[in-house]
Design a protein around this motif. Structure first.
Motif, PDB file in Angstrom:
ATOM      1  N   LYS A   1       2.350   1.015 -13.420  1.00 47.33           N
ATOM      2  CA  LYS A   1       1.680  -0.154 -14.011  1.00 47.33           C
ATOM      3  C   LYS A   1       0.507  -0.617 -13.145  1.00 47.33           C
ATOM      4  O   LYS A   1       0.361  -1.799 -12.817  1.00 47.33           O
ATOM      5  CB  LYS A   1       2.677  -1.295 -14.233  1.00 47.33           C
ATOM      6  CG  LYS A   1       3.779  -0.936 -15.210  1.00 47.33           C
ATOM      7  CD  LYS A   1       4.767  -2.074 -15.402  1.00 47.33           C
ATOM      8  CE  LYS A   1       5.878  -1.669 -16.372  1.00 47.33           C
ATOM      9  NZ  LYS A   1       6.879  -2.742 -16.554  1.00 47.33           N
ATOM     10  N   VAL A   2      -0.314   0.367 -12.759  1.00 50.06           N
ATOM     11  CA  VAL A   2      -1.504   0.065 -11.960  1.00 50.06           C
ATOM     12  C   VAL A   2      -2.750   0.571 -12.693  1.00 50.06           C
ATOM     13  O   VAL A   2      -2.666   1.472 -13.529  1.00 50.06           O
ATOM     14  CB  VAL A   2      -1.423   0.709 -10.555  1.00 50.06           C
ATOM     15  CG1 VAL A   2      -0.304   0.084  -9.735  1.00 50.06           C
ATOM     16  CG2 VAL A   2      -1.228   2.222 -10.637  1.00 50.06           C
ATOM     17  N   LYS A   3      -3.873  -0.003 -12.352  1.00 47.71           N
ATOM     18  CA  LYS A   3      -5.135   0.385 -12.966  1.00 47.71           C
ATOM     19  C   LYS A   3      -5.900   1.301 -12.019  1.00 47.71           C
ATOM     20  O   LYS A   3      -6.052   1.003 -10.831  1.00 47.71           O
ATOM     21  CB  LYS A   3      -5.986  -0.855 -13.262  1.00 47.71           C
ATOM     22  CG  LYS A   3      -7.341  -0.527 -13.867  1.00 47.71           C
ATOM     23  CD  LYS A   3      -8.179  -1.781 -14.090  1.00 47.71           C
ATOM     24  CE  LYS A   3      -9.552  -1.419 -14.650  1.00 47.71           C
ATOM     25  NZ  LYS A   3     -10.401  -2.625 -14.835  1.00 47.71           N
TER      26      LYS A   3
ATOM     27  N   ASN B   1      -1.708  -3.436  -4.499  1.00 50.60           N
ATOM     28  CA  ASN B   1      -1.769  -4.679  -5.265  1.00 50.60           C
ATOM     29  C   ASN B   1      -2.297  -4.465  -6.692  1.00 50.60           C
ATOM     30  O   ASN B   1      -3.243  -5.119  -7.127  1.00 50.60           O
ATOM     31  CB  ASN B   1      -2.634  -5.709  -4.537  1.00 50.60           C
ATOM     32  CG  ASN B   1      -2.413  -7.117  -5.071  1.00 50.60           C
ATOM     33  OD1 ASN B   1      -1.428  -7.395  -5.738  1.00 50.60           O
ATOM     34  ND2 ASN B   1      -3.352  -8.014  -4.775  1.00 50.60           N
ATOM     35  N   GLY B   2      -1.699  -3.495  -7.395  1.00 55.62           N
ATOM     36  CA  GLY B   2      -2.016  -3.301  -8.803  1.00 55.62           C
ATOM     37  C   GLY B   2      -3.193  -2.407  -9.092  1.00 55.62           C
ATOM     38  O   GLY B   2      -3.524  -2.176 -10.266  1.00 55.62           O
ATOM     39  N   GLU B   3      -3.849  -1.905  -8.054  1.00 53.88           N
ATOM     40  CA  GLU B   3      -5.000  -1.019  -8.257  1.00 53.88           C
ATOM     41  C   GLU B   3      -4.743   0.330  -7.593  1.00 53.88           C
ATOM     42  O   GLU B   3      -4.011   0.420  -6.605  1.00 53.88           O
ATOM     43  CB  GLU B   3      -6.273  -1.649  -7.693  1.00 53.88           C
ATOM     44  CG  GLU B   3      -6.671  -2.925  -8.426  1.00 53.88           C
ATOM     45  CD  GLU B   3      -7.960  -3.537  -7.905  1.00 53.88           C
ATOM     46  OE1 GLU B   3      -8.635  -4.235  -8.683  1.00 53.88           O
ATOM     47  OE2 GLU B   3      -8.296  -3.322  -6.716  1.00 53.88           O
ATOM     48  N   ALA B   4      -5.368   1.368  -8.151  1.00 49.10           N
ATOM     49  CA  ALA B   4      -5.143   2.727  -7.652  1.00 49.10           C
ATOM     50  C   ALA B   4      -6.460   3.464  -7.475  1.00 49.10           C
ATOM     51  O   ALA B   4      -7.467   3.162  -8.118  1.00 49.10           O
ATOM     52  CB  ALA B   4      -4.232   3.501  -8.603  1.00 49.10           C
ATOM     53  N   ALA B   5      -6.424   4.452  -6.578  1.00 53.71           N
ATOM     54  CA  ALA B   5      -7.530   5.395  -6.415  1.00 53.71           C
ATOM     55  C   ALA B   5      -6.924   6.791  -6.317  1.00 53.71           C
ATOM     56  O   ALA B   5      -5.806   6.959  -5.816  1.00 53.71           O
ATOM     57  CB  ALA B   5      -8.340   5.087  -5.162  1.00 53.71           C
TER      58      ALA B   5
ATOM     59  N   GLN C   1      -2.844  14.849 -16.786  1.00 54.41           N
ATOM     60  CA  GLN C   1      -1.745  14.120 -17.412  1.00 54.41           C
ATOM     61  C   GLN C   1      -0.729  13.595 -16.403  1.00 54.41           C
ATOM     62  O   GLN C   1      -0.240  12.467 -16.550  1.00 54.41           O
ATOM     63  CB  GLN C   1      -1.053  14.980 -18.472  1.00 54.41           C
ATOM     64  CG  GLN C   1      -0.110  14.190 -19.374  1.00 54.41           C
ATOM     65  CD  GLN C   1      -0.822  13.030 -20.069  1.00 54.41           C
ATOM     66  OE1 GLN C   1      -1.908  13.191 -20.623  1.00 54.41           O
ATOM     67  NE2 GLN C   1      -0.203  11.846 -20.029  1.00 54.41           N
ATOM     68  N   PRO C   2      -0.383  14.363 -15.344  1.00 52.07           N
ATOM     69  CA  PRO C   2       0.542  13.804 -14.351  1.00 52.07           C
ATOM     70  C   PRO C   2       0.024  12.521 -13.706  1.00 52.07           C
ATOM     71  O   PRO C   2       0.808  11.610 -13.408  1.00 52.07           O
ATOM     72  CB  PRO C   2       0.661  14.937 -13.316  1.00 52.07           C
ATOM     73  CG  PRO C   2       0.404  16.181 -14.100  1.00 52.07           C
ATOM     74  CD  PRO C   2      -0.657  15.795 -15.081  1.00 52.07           C
ATOM     75  N   TYR C   3      -1.303  12.429 -13.493  1.00 55.36           N
ATOM     76  CA  TYR C   3      -1.869  11.200 -12.936  1.00 55.36           C
ATOM     77  C   TYR C   3      -1.766  10.065 -13.946  1.00 55.36           C
ATOM     78  O   TYR C   3      -1.438   8.924 -13.589  1.00 55.36           O
ATOM     79  CB  TYR C   3      -3.330  11.402 -12.539  1.00 55.36           C
ATOM     80  CG  TYR C   3      -3.593  12.571 -11.631  1.00 55.36           C
ATOM     81  CD1 TYR C   3      -2.924  12.715 -10.423  1.00 55.36           C
ATOM     82  CD2 TYR C   3      -4.539  13.537 -11.973  1.00 55.36           C
ATOM     83  CE1 TYR C   3      -3.174  13.785  -9.591  1.00 55.36           C
ATOM     84  CE2 TYR C   3      -4.798  14.615 -11.142  1.00 55.36           C
ATOM     85  CZ  TYR C   3      -4.111  14.736  -9.956  1.00 55.36           C
ATOM     86  OH  TYR C   3      -4.356  15.807  -9.137  1.00 55.36           O
ATOM     87  N   MET C   4      -2.054  10.381 -15.213  1.00 51.68           N
ATOM     88  CA  MET C   4      -1.977   9.355 -16.252  1.00 51.68           C
ATOM     89  C   MET C   4      -0.552   8.819 -16.374  1.00 51.68           C
ATOM     90  O   MET C   4      -0.337   7.611 -16.496  1.00 51.68           O
ATOM     91  CB  MET C   4      -2.442   9.936 -17.600  1.00 51.68           C
ATOM     92  CG  MET C   4      -3.877  10.443 -17.612  1.00 51.68           C
ATOM     93  SD  MET C   4      -5.104   9.146 -17.334  1.00 51.68           S
ATOM     94  CE  MET C   4      -4.875   8.155 -18.802  1.00 51.68           C
TER      95      MET C   4
ATOM     96  N   MET D   1       0.844  -1.198   0.000  1.00 52.79           N
ATOM     97  CA  MET D   1       0.000   0.000   0.000  1.00 52.79           C
ATOM     98  C   MET D   1       0.877   1.244   0.000  1.00 52.79           C
ATOM     99  O   MET D   1       1.851   1.340   0.739  1.00 52.79           O
ATOM    100  CB  MET D   1      -0.906   0.020   1.236  1.00 52.79           C
ATOM    101  CG  MET D   1      -1.746   1.288   1.369  1.00 52.79           C
ATOM    102  SD  MET D   1      -2.721   1.334   2.893  1.00 52.79           S
ATOM    103  CE  MET D   1      -1.444   1.602   4.135  1.00 52.79           C
ATOM    104  N   THR D   2       0.543   2.192  -0.868  1.00 46.50           N
ATOM    105  CA  THR D   2       1.214   3.483  -0.849  1.00 46.50           C
ATOM    106  C   THR D   2       0.171   4.594  -0.813  1.00 46.50           C
ATOM    107  O   THR D   2      -0.902   4.473  -1.409  1.00 46.50           O
ATOM    108  CB  THR D   2       2.107   3.683  -2.082  1.00 46.50           C
ATOM    109  OG1 THR D   2       1.281   3.705  -3.261  1.00 46.50           O
ATOM    110  CG2 THR D   2       3.141   2.582  -2.213  1.00 46.50           C
ATOM    111  N   ILE D   3       0.505   5.670  -0.110  1.00 47.16           N
ATOM    112  CA  ILE D   3      -0.339   6.867  -0.077  1.00 47.16           C
ATOM    113  C   ILE D   3       0.566   8.054  -0.380  1.00 47.16           C
ATOM    114  O   ILE D   3       1.587   8.247   0.285  1.00 47.16           O
ATOM    115  CB  ILE D   3      -0.993   7.091   1.294  1.00 47.16           C
ATOM    116  CG1 ILE D   3      -1.870   5.904   1.674  1.00 47.16           C
ATOM    117  CG2 ILE D   3      -1.819   8.379   1.297  1.00 47.16           C
ATOM    118  CD1 ILE D   3      -2.390   5.969   3.102  1.00 47.16           C
TER     119      ILE D   3
END
Length: 470
Positions: free
Chosen positions: A44-46, A21-25, A34-37, A1-3
Motif C-alpha cells: 500500500k505504497v506509492k 512512510n508510504g512512498e517507494a522507489a 508485475q512483481p513490482y506492481m 525505511m525498508t531496503i
C-alpha cells in the motif's frame, strides 16, 4: 525505511525496492514489472521514483513499462539523453522519499551517464550506496561499453574517468556505508566480481584491487584493462533499447505465446530464418531434438548465453520448451531484448516425434567411458573460459571458450572424432548443438565435464602460481 535487494541469479543482477512512510522507489528494475506492481499494492505504497544507474547493456530494464503503469518519473544522472520522458538529474541533486533522501552522485567511467545513488536515512546519516556498475563487490565496471556509442571515447579515457569517480566520489564516503551493486559473479559487466551481493564500503576499500589507496591512475588503467575480453555482441543493442524505449512486455507475450502444431512449427521453420531454440535440460536434448536446433537450457544462465551466442536481438526464434515453461521462456528472452518469438512447439518433442518428423541426437558418454577410450592422440576440446582452463585441464586439450565459438569454427577438428567437455555438462551441449547445426557431427560429448573427469584416472594439468614455485 525498508531496503530489499531483488536478485536475479541467471542475470547476476540486483534491483532494489525501497520504501519510507508510504512512498517507494525502485532502482534498476527488470523488464517484467508485475512483481513490482504486486508488491506496491501489497505494501500500500506509492511508487514515487524509478532510478536508473545507467543505460544497461546486459539486460533491458523495466523502467519504461513501470513508468507507463504508475506515472512515476524515470530518473537518470547527468548526461542521460533518453528518447522518452525522463529526468536527467544534476550531480548532488537530492530526491525526497518519505522520511529519507536519495542523493545523486555522478560517477562516470563505466559509461558517461553512470550514477550512484546515496541513501540518507531518517536521521540524516549516509546509510547505503546503490553503486550500479561503478563499484561491484570485488571489482569495478568495465570501461569499454560506452565507446561503441561514442566514436572518440576510448576505454582508456573511460578508465581515467572511473578512477576519478572512485577516488573523489566514493572512497571519501564512510566505511560503514552498505554497498548495493547492480551485479555479482557471473555478469559480463566486470571480470572479477564476488559471489557476495553486498558489503560495507570499508571492507571494499581493504579488499577490492581497484580501491587501493596507493594506486596511480596508470596502474589502475593497466589492471582494469588486463584480461578484459570483448563484450557480448548484444550489449550495444540492449543499450539502444534502454535509451529509445521498447514494446511493452504484455504485448510481446501476447504475440509470442502462440502454440504451434508440429506441422505449423515445421512450416514456419522452413519459411522463415528463425532459429529453433530448445530450452529443455541438456540430458533431454542429447537424447533427441529437432535437427539443427540450438540448445540453451533455461535452467542455466539462459538469457546471457542467448544474447552472447545469437547476437542479434531481431533474430526470429521458434522455441521448444518443457511443459508449462513457454511464457517463462518468452519473458526471459525479453530480458535481453529478444522479442521476436514466433511461437512454441505444442506438445514438445514428443508431439514432433508422433507426427513422424525426424529427430537428431548427440553422442554422449560418461567420464568413466571417456577415461577408457582416451589416448595420447585423442582430440579434446574444452569449452570453458580461459581462466578455468588455465587453472585445470585435461593434458593436451584445446581450449575453445563457448562464447568464442561463432568466430572460431576453423579451430574445430573437421575430419577426426573429438571429445567435447566443459565444467559440468551445460556449456558443452550448447557448443555441440551449434557445431552440429554447422555440419560438425564428429563430436562426442563428455557428460558431467571436468567435475566428472576429476573422479577418473585421466591426467589433469594444474596451474601453479609462480609465487609457490621453489
Amino acid at each position: 525505511m525498508t531496503i530489499e535487494q531483488i536478485y536475479t541469479g541467471c542475470l547476476a543482477q540486483g534491483a532494489y525496492y525501497i520504501t519510507s512512510n508510504g512512498e517507494a522507489a525502485i532502482i534498476d528494475p527488470l523488464r517484467e514489472i508485475q512483481p513490482y506492481m504486486d508488491r506496491l499494492a501489497k505494501d500500500k505504497v506509492k511508487l514515487k521514483y524509478i532510478f536508473e544507474t545507467h543505460f544497461h547493456a546486459d539486460f533491458v530494464s523495466g523502467h519504461v513499462d513501470l513508468s507507463r503503469k504508475t506515472g512515476a518519473p524515470i530518473v537518470y544522472g547527468p548526461n542521460a539523453a533518453c528518447e522518452f520522458k525522463c529526468v536527467s538529474a544534476k550531480d548532488e541533486q537530492v530526491f525526497e522519499l518519505g522520511d529519507i533522501k536519495i542523493k545523486v552522485l555522478h560517477t562516470p567511467g563505466h559509461t558517461m551517464e553512470s550514477t550512484s545513488f546515496l541513501l540518507i536515512d531518517e536521521n540524516g546519516k549516509d546509510h547505503a550506496l546503490f553503486s550500479g556498475d561503478t563499484l561491484f563487490i570485488g571489482d569495478v565496471g568495465r570501461p569499454d561499453l560506452a565507446q561503441t556509442l561514442v566514436e572518440d571515447l576510448t576505454q582508456e579515457k573511460l578508465a581515467s574517468y572511473l578512477f576519478d569517480s572512485l577516488r573523489h566520489k566514493i572512497m571519501p564516503l564512510s566505511d560503514d556505508l552498505i554497498v548495493y551493486p547492480s551485479h555479482g559473479a557471473g555478469s559480463a559487466c566486470g571480470k572479477n566480481m564476488s559471489k557476495e551481493t553486498t558489503d560495507t564500503l570499508g571492507n571494499q576499500k581493504a579488499t577490492n584491487y581497484a580501491l587501493r589507496a596507493d594506486m596511480t591512475k596508470e596502474e589502475f588503467t593497466k589492471e582494469l584493462l588486463d584480461g578484459l575480453g570483448l563484450p557480448p555482441a548484444y550489449f550495444p543493442q540492449n543499450v539502444m533499447l534502454n535509451i529509445q524505449g521498447y514494446a511493452s512486455l504484455d504485448s510481446i507475450i501476447e504475440k509470442s505465446n502462440k502454440a504451434l502444431t508440429p506441422q505449423e512449427f515445421e512450416m514456419l521453420a522452413n519459411q522463415s530464418e528463425a532459429v529453433i531454440l530448445d530450452v529443455r535440460h541438456e540430458d533431454d536434448f542429447v537424447k533427441g531434438h529437432i535437427p539443427n536446433a540450438i540448445f540453451i537450457g533455461i535452467q542455466g544462465n539462459f538469457a546471457p548465453w542467448v544474447g552472447a551466442l545469437l547476437g542479434n536481438v531481431n533474430q526470429e526464434i521458434l522455441i521448444v520448451t518443457p511443459e508449462n515453461k513457454e511464457e517463462e521462456t518468452i519473458t526471459r528472452l525479453s530480458r535481453v531484448g529478444f522479442d521476436h518469438v514466433l511461437g512454441y512447439l505444442k506438445g514438445g518433442i514428443a508431439a514432433w516425434e508422433q507426427a513422424g518428423f525426424e529427430t537428431d541426437s548427440i553422442v554422449s558418454i560418461l567420464p568413466e567411458q571417456f577415461a577408457k577410450e582416451m589416448t595420447a592422440e585423442s582430440l579434446i576440446v574444452d569449452a570453458r573460459k580461459p581462466s578455468e582452463f588455465e587453472a585445470e585441464h585435461v593434458e593436451n586439450a584445446l581450449n575453445i571458450p563457448l562464447d568464442t565459438i561463432n568466430s572460431n569454427f576453423s579451430m574445430v577438428p573437421k575430419n577426426d572424432d573429438f571429445y567435447l567437455h566443459c565444467a559440468g555438462g551445460y556449456r558443452s551441449v550448447i557448443m555441440a548443438s551449434i557445431l552440429k547445426s554447422r555440419g560438425f557431427h564428429n563430436l562426442i560429448n563428455v557428460e558431467k565435464g571436468i567435475v566428472g573427469i576429476r573422479n577418473t584416472n585421466v591426467k589433469l594439468t594444474h596451474f601453479v602460481c609462480p609465487s609457490t614455485i621453489k
